[in-house]
Scaffold this motif. Structure first.
Motif, short mmCIF file in Angstrom:
data_model
loop_
_atom_site.label_atom_id
_atom_site.label_comp_id
_atom_site.label_asym_id
_atom_site.label_seq_id
_atom_site.Cartn_x
_atom_site.Cartn_y
_atom_site.Cartn_z
N ASN A 167 0.82 -1.22 0.00
CA ASN A 167 0.00 0.00 0.00
C ASN A 167 0.85 1.27 0.00
OD1 ASN A 167 -2.36 -1.57 0.08
ND2 ASN A 167 -2.28 -1.67 2.32
N GLY A 168 1.92 1.24 -0.76
CA GLY A 168 2.78 2.42 -0.88
C GLY A 168 3.71 2.65 0.29
N LYS A 169 3.74 1.73 1.27
CA LYS A 169 4.59 1.89 2.44
C LYS A 169 5.48 0.66 2.59
CE LYS A 169 3.03 3.84 6.13
NZ LYS A 169 2.29 4.14 7.38
N TRP A 170 6.66 0.86 3.16
CA TRP A 170 7.59 -0.23 3.38
C TRP A 170 7.38 -0.85 4.76
CZ3 TRP A 170 10.51 -2.25 -0.35
CH2 TRP A 170 10.81 -1.46 -1.46
N LYS A 171 7.33 -2.19 4.79
CA LYS A 171 7.34 -2.91 6.05
C LYS A 171 8.68 -3.63 6.14
CE LYS A 171 3.71 -4.84 7.65
NZ LYS A 171 2.58 -5.78 7.88
N GLU A 172 9.10 -3.99 7.34
CA GLU A 172 10.40 -4.65 7.48
C GLU A 172 10.34 -5.73 8.55
OE1 GLU A 172 13.42 -2.40 10.17
OE2 GLU A 172 12.50 -0.89 8.87
N LYS A 173 11.24 -6.73 8.39
CA LYS A 173 11.33 -7.83 9.33
C LYS A 173 12.79 -8.21 9.51
CE LYS A 173 9.83 -11.51 11.66
NZ LYS A 173 8.98 -11.47 12.87
N ARG A 174 13.26 -8.17 10.75
CA ARG A 174 14.63 -8.59 11.05
C ARG A 174 14.66 -10.11 11.15
NH1 ARG A 174 19.28 -6.46 13.07
NH2 ARG A 174 18.30 -4.42 13.34
N LEU A 175 15.64 -10.74 10.48
CA LEU A 175 15.76 -12.18 10.47
C LEU A 175 16.83 -12.64 11.44
CD1 LEU A 175 15.67 -12.71 6.59
CD2 LEU A 175 13.74 -12.60 8.17
N GLU A 176 16.54 -13.74 12.12
CA GLU A 176 17.52 -14.30 13.05
C GLU A 176 18.44 -15.24 12.28
OE1 GLU A 176 17.82 -13.18 16.05
OE2 GLU A 176 16.06 -11.91 15.82
N THR A 177 19.37 -14.68 11.52
CA THR A 177 20.28 -15.47 10.69
C THR A 177 21.72 -15.13 11.02
OG1 THR A 177 20.19 -13.79 8.95
CG2 THR A 177 18.61 -15.61 8.81
N SER A 178 22.59 -16.12 10.83
CA SER A 178 24.01 -15.91 11.12
C SER A 178 24.73 -15.21 9.99
CB SER A 178 24.70 -17.25 11.41
OG SER A 178 24.56 -18.12 10.29
N SER A 179 24.18 -15.26 8.79
CA SER A 179 24.80 -14.64 7.61
C SER A 179 23.81 -13.67 6.97
CB SER A 179 25.20 -15.70 6.58
OG SER A 179 26.13 -16.61 7.13
N PRO A 180 24.31 -12.62 6.34
CA PRO A 180 23.41 -11.68 5.64
C PRO A 180 22.78 -12.34 4.43
CG PRO A 180 25.70 -11.17 5.17
CD PRO A 180 25.72 -12.22 6.24
N ILE A 181 21.71 -11.74 3.94
CA ILE A 181 21.01 -12.26 2.77
C ILE A 181 21.89 -12.09 1.53
CG2 ILE A 181 19.00 -11.98 1.28
CD1 ILE A 181 17.49 -10.99 3.76
N GLY A 182 22.12 -13.20 0.82
CA GLY A 182 22.93 -13.15 -0.39
C GLY A 182 22.08 -13.01 -1.64
N SER A 183 20.92 -13.68 -1.64
CA SER A 183 20.00 -13.62 -2.77
C SER A 183 18.57 -13.73 -2.26
CB SER A 183 20.25 -14.74 -3.79
OG SER A 183 21.55 -14.64 -4.36
N LEU A 184 17.68 -13.01 -2.91
CA LEU A 184 16.24 -13.12 -2.65
C LEU A 184 15.57 -13.34 -4.00
CD1 LEU A 184 13.68 -12.90 -0.89
CD2 LEU A 184 13.78 -10.43 -1.21
N ILE A 185 14.97 -14.51 -4.19
CA ILE A 185 14.46 -14.86 -5.51
C ILE A 185 13.04 -15.39 -5.40
CG2 ILE A 185 16.74 -15.38 -6.44
CD1 ILE A 185 16.18 -18.31 -6.02
N GLU A 186 12.35 -15.39 -6.53
CA GLU A 186 11.00 -15.94 -6.62
C GLU A 186 11.04 -17.20 -7.46
OE1 GLU A 186 7.34 -16.95 -8.60
OE2 GLU A 186 9.06 -16.01 -9.60
N CYS A 187 10.32 -18.23 -7.01
CA CYS A 187 10.24 -19.47 -7.78
C CYS A 187 8.87 -20.09 -7.54
CB CYS A 187 11.35 -20.44 -7.37
SG CYS A 187 11.46 -21.90 -8.43
N GLU A 188 8.10 -20.25 -8.59
CA GLU A 188 6.75 -20.80 -8.52
C GLU A 188 5.87 -20.08 -7.51
OE1 GLU A 188 7.03 -25.04 -8.02
OE2 GLU A 188 7.47 -25.33 -10.15
N GLY A 189 6.00 -18.76 -7.46
CA GLY A 189 5.15 -17.94 -6.62
C GLY A 189 5.63 -17.76 -5.19
N ASN A 190 6.64 -18.50 -4.76
CA ASN A 190 7.16 -18.37 -3.41
C ASN A 190 8.49 -17.63 -3.40
OD1 ASN A 190 5.05 -19.86 -2.11
ND2 ASN A 190 5.98 -21.75 -2.88
N GLY A 191 8.80 -17.04 -2.25
CA GLY A 191 10.07 -16.35 -2.10
C GLY A 191 11.09 -17.21 -1.38
#
Length: 416
Positions: free
Chosen positions: A185-209
Protein backbone atom coordinates in the motif's frame (compact mmCIF):
# COMPACT_ATOMS: atom_id res chain seq x y z
CA UNK A 1 26.87 24.89 -13.72
CA UNK A 2 23.51 23.25 -14.43
CA UNK A 3 21.87 25.46 -17.08
CA UNK A 4 18.46 25.01 -15.44
CA UNK A 5 19.42 27.61 -12.83
CA UNK A 6 19.89 30.09 -15.65
CA UNK A 7 17.09 28.96 -17.95
CA UNK A 8 14.36 27.97 -15.48
CA UNK A 9 14.94 29.62 -12.10
CA UNK A 10 16.32 33.01 -13.15
CA UNK A 11 13.29 34.03 -15.30
CA UNK A 12 10.90 33.49 -12.36
CA UNK A 13 13.20 34.82 -9.62
CA UNK A 14 11.08 37.88 -8.82
CA UNK A 15 8.01 35.64 -8.39
CA UNK A 16 9.95 33.25 -6.18
CA UNK A 17 10.92 36.09 -3.82
CA UNK A 18 7.22 36.57 -3.11
CA UNK A 19 6.33 32.92 -2.43
CA UNK A 20 9.54 31.32 -1.14
CA UNK A 21 10.21 30.87 2.60
CA UNK A 22 14.02 31.10 2.62
CA UNK A 23 14.33 30.34 6.34
CA UNK A 24 12.44 27.04 6.08
CA UNK A 25 14.29 26.14 2.88
CA UNK A 26 17.63 27.02 4.49
CA UNK A 27 16.94 24.63 7.37
CA UNK A 28 15.87 21.82 5.02
CA UNK A 29 18.91 22.23 2.76
CA UNK A 30 21.21 22.31 5.77
CA UNK A 31 19.74 19.05 7.11
CA UNK A 32 20.23 17.50 3.63
CA UNK A 33 23.91 18.60 3.55
CA UNK A 34 23.32 20.85 0.55
CA UNK A 35 24.15 23.94 2.60
CA UNK A 36 27.30 23.99 4.76
CA UNK A 37 27.50 25.31 8.30
CA UNK A 38 29.41 28.38 7.09
CA UNK A 39 26.80 29.10 4.40
CA UNK A 40 24.03 28.58 6.98
CA UNK A 41 25.61 31.24 9.21
CA UNK A 42 26.02 33.67 6.29
CA UNK A 43 22.35 33.26 5.40
CA UNK A 44 21.35 33.84 9.01
CA UNK A 45 23.01 37.28 9.01
CA UNK A 46 20.90 38.53 6.08
CA UNK A 47 17.83 40.63 6.85
CA UNK A 48 15.44 40.41 3.88
CA UNK A 49 13.76 37.56 2.00
CA UNK A 50 15.16 38.83 -1.29
CA UNK A 51 18.74 38.80 0.03
CA UNK A 52 18.41 35.27 1.37
CA UNK A 53 16.65 33.99 -1.75
CA UNK A 54 19.29 35.55 -4.00
CA UNK A 55 22.15 34.04 -1.99
CA UNK A 56 20.54 30.59 -2.09
CA UNK A 57 19.46 30.50 -5.74
CA UNK A 58 22.20 32.59 -7.33
CA UNK A 59 25.33 32.30 -5.18
CA UNK A 60 25.19 28.97 -3.31
CA UNK A 61 23.13 26.26 -5.00
CA UNK A 62 24.26 26.69 -8.65
CA UNK A 63 27.82 25.88 -7.51
CA UNK A 64 26.86 22.61 -5.83
CA UNK A 65 27.21 20.33 -8.83
CA UNK A 66 24.96 18.54 -11.28
CA UNK A 67 22.55 17.08 -8.73
CA UNK A 68 21.89 20.28 -6.77
CA UNK A 69 18.92 21.43 -8.88
CA UNK A 70 16.98 18.18 -8.45
CA UNK A 71 17.82 18.05 -4.75
CA UNK A 72 16.63 21.66 -4.40
CA UNK A 73 13.24 20.79 -5.94
CA UNK A 74 13.02 17.70 -3.73
CA UNK A 75 13.73 19.83 -0.65
CA UNK A 76 10.97 22.25 -1.63
CA UNK A 77 8.45 19.44 -1.95
CA UNK A 78 9.36 18.17 1.52
CA UNK A 79 9.29 21.62 3.20
CA UNK A 80 5.95 22.35 4.84
CA UNK A 81 4.07 25.12 3.07
CA UNK A 82 6.48 25.22 0.10
CA UNK A 83 5.11 22.40 -2.06
CA UNK A 84 3.36 24.86 -4.40
CA UNK A 85 6.63 26.67 -5.16
CA UNK A 86 7.80 23.79 -7.38
CA UNK A 87 4.77 24.38 -9.61
CA UNK A 88 5.72 28.08 -9.79
CA UNK A 89 9.20 27.17 -11.00
CA UNK A 90 8.21 24.50 -13.51
CA UNK A 91 5.11 26.16 -15.00
CA UNK A 92 6.97 28.01 -17.80
CA UNK A 93 8.73 24.80 -18.88
CA UNK A 94 5.67 22.57 -19.26
CA UNK A 95 5.08 23.58 -22.87
CA UNK A 96 8.71 22.82 -23.71
CA UNK A 97 8.40 19.47 -21.92
CA UNK A 98 5.48 18.42 -24.13
CA UNK A 99 7.43 19.38 -27.23
CA UNK A 100 10.46 17.43 -25.97
CA UNK A 101 8.33 14.32 -25.42
CA UNK A 102 7.03 14.57 -28.97
CA UNK A 103 10.59 14.77 -30.25
CA UNK A 104 11.57 11.75 -28.13
CA UNK A 105 8.75 9.74 -29.66
CA UNK A 106 9.86 10.70 -33.16
CA UNK A 107 13.49 9.79 -32.38
CA UNK A 108 12.43 6.40 -30.99
CA UNK A 109 10.27 5.67 -34.02
CA UNK A 110 13.20 6.56 -36.31
CA UNK A 111 15.45 4.25 -34.29
CA UNK A 112 12.86 1.48 -34.64
CA UNK A 113 12.73 1.94 -38.41
CA UNK A 114 16.54 1.69 -38.60
CA UNK A 115 16.52 -1.48 -36.47
CA UNK A 116 13.89 -3.10 -38.68
CA UNK A 117 15.82 -2.17 -41.81
CA UNK A 118 18.96 -3.77 -40.37
CA UNK A 119 17.07 -6.95 -39.50
CA UNK A 120 15.50 -7.05 -42.95
CA UNK A 121 18.94 -7.01 -44.57
CA UNK A 122 19.87 -10.02 -42.43
CA UNK A 123 16.66 -11.77 -43.62
CA UNK A 124 15.35 -11.97 -40.06
CA UNK A 125 11.71 -11.58 -39.13
CA UNK A 126 10.64 -8.23 -37.74
CA UNK A 127 7.12 -9.21 -36.70
CA UNK A 128 7.98 -9.78 -33.05
CA UNK A 129 10.05 -6.62 -32.95
CA UNK A 130 7.16 -4.57 -34.31
CA UNK A 131 4.79 -5.96 -31.68
CA UNK A 132 7.14 -5.16 -28.82
CA UNK A 133 8.81 -2.04 -30.12
CA UNK A 134 6.21 -0.37 -32.28
CA UNK A 135 5.64 3.38 -31.94
CA UNK A 136 2.47 2.88 -29.91
CA UNK A 137 4.33 0.62 -27.47
CA UNK A 138 7.06 3.23 -27.08
CA UNK A 139 4.51 5.98 -26.58
CA UNK A 140 2.42 4.11 -24.03
CA UNK A 141 5.12 2.31 -22.08
CA UNK A 142 8.73 3.25 -22.69
CA UNK A 143 8.40 6.97 -22.01
CA UNK A 144 7.28 6.34 -18.46
CA UNK A 145 10.26 5.86 -16.16
CA UNK A 146 8.82 7.30 -12.96
CA UNK A 147 10.03 7.76 -9.41
CA UNK A 148 7.72 5.71 -7.20
CA UNK A 149 5.47 7.94 -5.10
CA UNK A 150 5.75 6.17 -1.76
CA UNK A 151 4.13 7.38 1.41
CA UNK A 152 7.50 7.07 3.08
CA UNK A 153 11.05 6.46 1.80
CA UNK A 154 12.79 3.11 2.08
CA UNK A 155 14.05 3.02 5.71
CA UNK A 156 17.69 2.30 4.88
CA UNK A 157 20.88 4.26 5.33
CA UNK A 158 22.60 2.37 2.56
CA UNK A 159 21.48 -0.32 0.19
CA UNK A 160 23.05 -2.42 -2.57
CA UNK A 161 20.33 -5.06 -3.10
CA UNK A 162 22.11 -6.70 -6.05
CA UNK A 163 20.17 -9.92 -6.78
CA UNK A 164 17.95 -9.35 -3.74
CA UNK A 165 14.75 -7.83 -5.17
CA UNK A 166 11.78 -9.98 -6.20
CA UNK A 167 8.01 -9.83 -6.46
CA UNK A 168 6.47 -12.39 -4.10
CA UNK A 169 2.71 -12.91 -3.99
CA UNK A 170 2.10 -9.57 -5.70
CA UNK A 171 4.36 -7.50 -3.43
CA UNK A 172 7.89 -6.28 -4.17
CA UNK A 173 10.35 -7.63 -1.58
CA UNK A 174 13.91 -6.49 -0.92
CA UNK A 175 16.63 -8.23 1.09
CA UNK A 176 19.52 -6.32 2.67
CA UNK A 177 21.78 -7.39 5.53
CA UNK A 178 19.61 -9.45 7.88
CA UNK A 179 16.32 -7.73 7.05
CA UNK A 180 13.54 -8.20 4.52
CA UNK A 181 11.57 -5.17 3.36
CA UNK A 182 8.38 -5.34 1.34
CA UNK A 183 6.15 -2.77 -0.29
CA UNK A 184 2.51 -2.74 0.80
CA UNK A 185 0.00 0.00 0.00
CA UNK A 186 2.78 2.42 -0.88
CA UNK A 187 4.59 1.89 2.44
CA UNK A 188 7.59 -0.23 3.38
CA UNK A 189 7.34 -2.91 6.05
CA UNK A 190 10.40 -4.65 7.48
CA UNK A 191 11.33 -7.83 9.33
CA UNK A 192 14.63 -8.59 11.05
CA UNK A 193 15.76 -12.18 10.47
CA UNK A 194 17.52 -14.30 13.05
CA UNK A 195 20.28 -15.47 10.69
CA UNK A 196 24.01 -15.91 11.12
CA UNK A 197 24.80 -14.64 7.61
CA UNK A 198 23.41 -11.68 5.64
CA UNK A 199 21.01 -12.26 2.77
CA UNK A 200 22.93 -13.15 -0.39
CA UNK A 201 20.00 -13.62 -2.77
CA UNK A 202 16.24 -13.12 -2.65
CA UNK A 203 14.46 -14.86 -5.51
CA UNK A 204 11.00 -15.94 -6.62
CA UNK A 205 10.24 -19.47 -7.78
CA UNK A 206 6.75 -20.80 -8.52
CA UNK A 207 5.15 -17.94 -6.62
CA UNK A 208 7.16 -18.37 -3.41
CA UNK A 209 10.07 -16.35 -2.10
CA UNK A 210 13.39 -17.99 -1.28
CA UNK A 211 16.22 -16.48 0.72
CA UNK A 212 19.81 -17.66 0.30
CA UNK A 213 21.83 -16.65 3.34
CA UNK A 214 25.38 -15.74 2.39
CA UNK A 215 27.05 -15.93 -0.99
CA UNK A 216 26.06 -12.48 -2.22
CA UNK A 217 27.18 -8.84 -1.95
CA UNK A 218 28.76 -9.21 1.52
CA UNK A 219 31.13 -12.01 0.51
CA UNK A 220 30.03 -14.68 3.00
CA UNK A 221 29.71 -18.31 1.94
CA UNK A 222 26.18 -19.31 0.99
CA UNK A 223 24.93 -21.57 3.80
CA UNK A 224 21.16 -22.07 3.78
CA UNK A 225 18.03 -21.80 1.65
CA UNK A 226 14.87 -20.67 3.42
CA UNK A 227 11.28 -20.00 2.38
CA UNK A 228 9.70 -16.64 3.14
CA UNK A 229 6.17 -17.14 4.51
CA UNK A 230 4.15 -14.13 3.46
CA UNK A 231 1.29 -14.86 5.83
CA UNK A 232 3.30 -15.32 9.04
CA UNK A 233 6.06 -12.95 7.87
CA UNK A 234 8.62 -15.49 9.03
CA UNK A 235 11.56 -17.27 7.40
CA UNK A 236 11.35 -21.07 7.41
CA UNK A 237 14.51 -23.14 6.84
CA UNK A 238 14.25 -25.34 3.76
CA UNK A 239 17.74 -26.86 3.60
CA UNK A 240 21.37 -26.38 4.51
CA UNK A 241 23.67 -26.00 1.52
CA UNK A 242 26.26 -28.81 1.26
CA UNK A 243 29.90 -27.73 1.81
CA UNK A 244 30.88 -28.31 -1.84
CA UNK A 245 28.34 -25.69 -2.94
CA UNK A 246 29.13 -23.12 -0.25
CA UNK A 247 30.94 -20.57 -2.40
CA UNK A 248 31.15 -16.79 -2.06
CA UNK A 249 29.58 -14.25 -4.42
CA UNK A 250 27.28 -16.75 -6.14
CA UNK A 251 24.45 -15.63 -8.40
CA UNK A 252 21.10 -17.41 -8.04
CA UNK A 253 17.82 -17.54 -9.97
CA UNK A 254 14.62 -19.60 -9.73
CA UNK A 255 13.14 -21.39 -12.73
CA UNK A 256 10.60 -24.23 -13.12
CA UNK A 257 10.84 -25.48 -9.55
CA UNK A 258 14.60 -25.29 -9.36
CA UNK A 259 17.12 -22.81 -8.01
CA UNK A 260 20.25 -22.41 -10.11
CA UNK A 261 23.53 -21.22 -8.59
CA UNK A 262 26.07 -19.93 -11.11
CA UNK A 263 29.76 -19.16 -10.62
CA UNK A 264 31.25 -18.02 -7.35
CA UNK A 265 34.57 -17.50 -5.62
CA UNK A 266 36.59 -19.76 -3.32
CA UNK A 267 40.12 -18.40 -3.56
CA UNK A 268 39.61 -18.22 -7.31
CA UNK A 269 36.73 -17.78 -9.75
CA UNK A 270 34.76 -20.85 -10.74
CA UNK A 271 32.50 -21.90 -13.61
CA UNK A 272 30.52 -24.23 -11.33
CA UNK A 273 26.74 -24.43 -11.88
CA UNK A 274 24.59 -26.21 -9.29
CA UNK A 275 20.87 -26.90 -9.20
CA UNK A 276 18.55 -27.38 -6.20
CA UNK A 277 15.11 -28.94 -6.72
CA UNK A 278 12.70 -27.23 -4.29
CA UNK A 279 10.25 -30.17 -4.44
CA UNK A 280 12.58 -33.14 -3.92
CA UNK A 281 15.15 -31.09 -1.95
CA UNK A 282 17.95 -32.70 -3.95
CA UNK A 283 21.09 -31.22 -5.49
CA UNK A 284 22.62 -31.83 -8.91
CA UNK A 285 25.41 -30.37 -10.99
CA UNK A 286 24.53 -28.69 -14.26
CA UNK A 287 26.69 -27.95 -17.28
CA UNK A 288 29.45 -25.53 -16.30
CA UNK A 289 29.74 -22.10 -17.90
CA UNK A 290 32.39 -21.52 -20.54
CA UNK A 291 33.99 -18.79 -18.46
CA UNK A 292 34.79 -18.70 -14.76
CA UNK A 293 32.91 -15.84 -13.15
CA UNK A 294 31.61 -14.47 -9.86
CA UNK A 295 29.10 -11.76 -8.85
CA UNK A 296 27.62 -11.96 -12.34
CA UNK A 297 24.25 -10.86 -13.75
CA UNK A 298 21.74 -13.70 -14.03
CA UNK A 299 18.19 -14.11 -15.35
CA UNK A 300 15.91 -16.94 -16.53
CA UNK A 301 13.57 -16.71 -19.54
CA UNK A 302 11.79 -19.51 -21.46
CA UNK A 303 14.00 -22.46 -20.46
CA UNK A 304 17.12 -20.37 -20.87
CA UNK A 305 19.54 -18.97 -18.31
CA UNK A 306 21.32 -15.77 -19.24
CA UNK A 307 24.52 -14.92 -17.38
CA UNK A 308 26.87 -12.04 -18.07
CA UNK A 309 29.65 -9.93 -16.69
CA UNK A 310 30.89 -10.36 -13.16
CA UNK A 311 34.15 -9.11 -11.75
CA UNK A 312 36.74 -8.96 -14.52
CA UNK A 313 34.30 -10.02 -17.26
CA UNK A 314 32.29 -8.24 -19.93
CA UNK A 315 31.20 -11.30 -21.92
CA UNK A 316 27.86 -13.13 -21.75
CA UNK A 317 26.49 -16.65 -22.15
CA UNK A 318 23.14 -18.40 -22.47
CA UNK A 319 22.34 -21.86 -21.08
CA UNK A 320 19.86 -23.82 -23.18
CA UNK A 321 18.40 -25.95 -20.39
CA UNK A 322 16.69 -28.56 -22.59
CA UNK A 323 19.83 -28.98 -24.72
CA UNK A 324 22.19 -28.87 -21.71
CA UNK A 325 24.68 -26.54 -23.35
CA UNK A 326 26.03 -23.01 -23.07
CA UNK A 327 26.29 -20.68 -26.06
CA UNK A 328 27.94 -17.27 -26.32
CA UNK A 329 25.74 -14.21 -26.77
CA UNK A 330 26.55 -10.59 -27.43
CA UNK A 331 27.19 -8.72 -24.16
CA UNK A 332 25.39 -5.49 -23.35
CA UNK A 333 27.36 -2.23 -23.29
CA UNK A 334 27.69 -1.76 -19.50
CA UNK A 335 29.49 -3.96 -16.98
CA UNK A 336 28.17 -4.81 -13.50
CA UNK A 337 24.56 -4.12 -14.47
CA UNK A 338 21.45 -5.85 -13.17
CA UNK A 339 19.63 -8.25 -15.50
CA UNK A 340 15.90 -8.87 -15.23
CA UNK A 341 13.27 -10.90 -17.05
CA UNK A 342 10.66 -8.37 -18.08
CA UNK A 343 7.74 -8.89 -20.43
CA UNK A 344 9.43 -12.02 -21.83
CA UNK A 345 12.61 -10.11 -22.61
CA UNK A 346 16.03 -9.76 -20.98
CA UNK A 347 16.56 -6.19 -19.75
CA UNK A 348 19.83 -4.73 -18.40
CA UNK A 349 19.69 -1.68 -16.13
CA UNK A 350 22.48 0.57 -14.85
CA UNK A 351 26.08 -0.55 -14.56
CA UNK A 352 29.59 0.27 -13.40
CA UNK A 353 30.08 3.90 -12.39
CA UNK A 354 26.36 4.38 -11.76
CA UNK A 355 25.03 4.32 -15.31
CA UNK A 356 21.42 5.11 -16.18
CA UNK A 357 21.60 3.07 -19.42
CA UNK A 358 18.78 0.57 -20.10
CA UNK A 359 19.02 -2.07 -22.84
CA UNK A 360 16.83 -4.96 -23.98
CA UNK A 361 18.14 -8.16 -25.58
CA UNK A 362 16.29 -9.34 -28.67
CA UNK A 363 16.98 -13.08 -28.76
CA UNK A 364 15.80 -13.53 -32.35
CA UNK A 365 18.22 -10.88 -33.61
CA UNK A 366 21.02 -11.67 -31.16
CA UNK A 367 21.47 -8.00 -30.35
CA UNK A 368 20.75 -5.42 -27.66
CA UNK A 369 18.33 -2.56 -28.31
CA UNK A 370 18.43 0.72 -26.37
CA UNK A 371 15.53 1.73 -24.13
CA UNK A 372 15.07 5.16 -22.54
CA UNK A 373 17.47 5.72 -19.61
CA UNK A 374 16.47 5.73 -15.96
CA UNK A 375 16.06 9.00 -14.08
CA UNK A 376 18.97 8.09 -11.81
CA UNK A 377 22.26 6.34 -12.49
CA UNK A 378 22.52 3.10 -10.50
CA UNK A 379 25.12 0.43 -9.80
CA UNK A 380 24.80 -2.74 -7.69
CA UNK A 381 21.09 -2.00 -7.41
CA UNK A 382 18.21 -4.45 -7.42
CA UNK A 383 15.52 -4.93 -10.06
CA UNK A 384 12.55 -7.18 -10.70
CA UNK A 385 9.56 -7.41 -13.00
CA UNK A 386 6.04 -7.48 -11.58
CA UNK A 387 2.99 -9.40 -12.76
CA UNK A 388 1.67 -6.10 -14.12
CA UNK A 389 4.67 -6.04 -16.50
CA UNK A 390 6.30 -3.17 -14.66
CA UNK A 391 10.03 -3.12 -14.02
CA UNK A 392 10.88 -2.08 -10.46
CA UNK A 393 14.40 -0.74 -9.72
CA UNK A 394 15.63 0.24 -6.27
CA UNK A 395 18.81 1.25 -4.40
CA UNK A 396 22.39 1.10 -5.61
CA UNK A 397 25.37 3.42 -5.67
CA UNK A 398 25.24 6.86 -7.31
CA UNK A 399 28.67 8.34 -7.96
CA UNK A 400 28.29 12.07 -8.48
CA UNK A 401 30.82 14.80 -9.17
CA UNK A 402 29.71 17.06 -6.36
CA UNK A 403 31.49 17.48 -3.05
CA UNK A 404 29.24 14.79 -1.60
CA UNK A 405 31.37 12.16 -3.37
CA UNK A 406 29.60 8.84 -2.93
CA UNK A 407 25.98 9.02 -1.92
CA UNK A 408 23.12 6.55 -1.80
CA UNK A 409 19.93 7.18 -3.84
CA UNK A 410 17.40 5.00 -2.11
CA UNK A 411 14.56 6.14 -4.27
CA UNK A 412 12.68 3.51 -6.20
CA UNK A 413 11.93 3.79 -9.89
CA UNK A 414 9.29 1.99 -11.89
CA UNK A 415 9.36 1.38 -15.64
CA UNK A 416 5.69 1.27 -16.64
Amino acid sequence: MDQRWENVVKPVFSDLVQVLDPLALRDRLYSNDLVTREEFQRLSHLHTKEEMTRMLLVDILPRKGKTAYDRFLDALQKTKGQEHVVEEILRPTKKDSVQNDAQKIKDLEDRLANAEAALSKQKLTTAGLRIKLGPRWYREHVLKWEMMKLREPLPLLECNPYGCVAEINGAVHLGWGNKIYWLKNGKWKEKRLETSSPIGSLIECEGNGYVINGGGFFGDRCKTISVWNNETEELELLTKIPPEYQLRHRSAVGHNGKIYFVGGFDGKKTNQVDCFDIHTKTWSEAKRTKQTRWASSLAAIDDKLFVGGGWGHSDAECFLIKEDRWVDIKPNTKEDCEWSSWNGKLVATGGHGSSNVVEMYDDSAGDWLPLPPMNKGRWEHGACATKENKLFVVGGDDVCNSLDGLRWPFGAQCFL
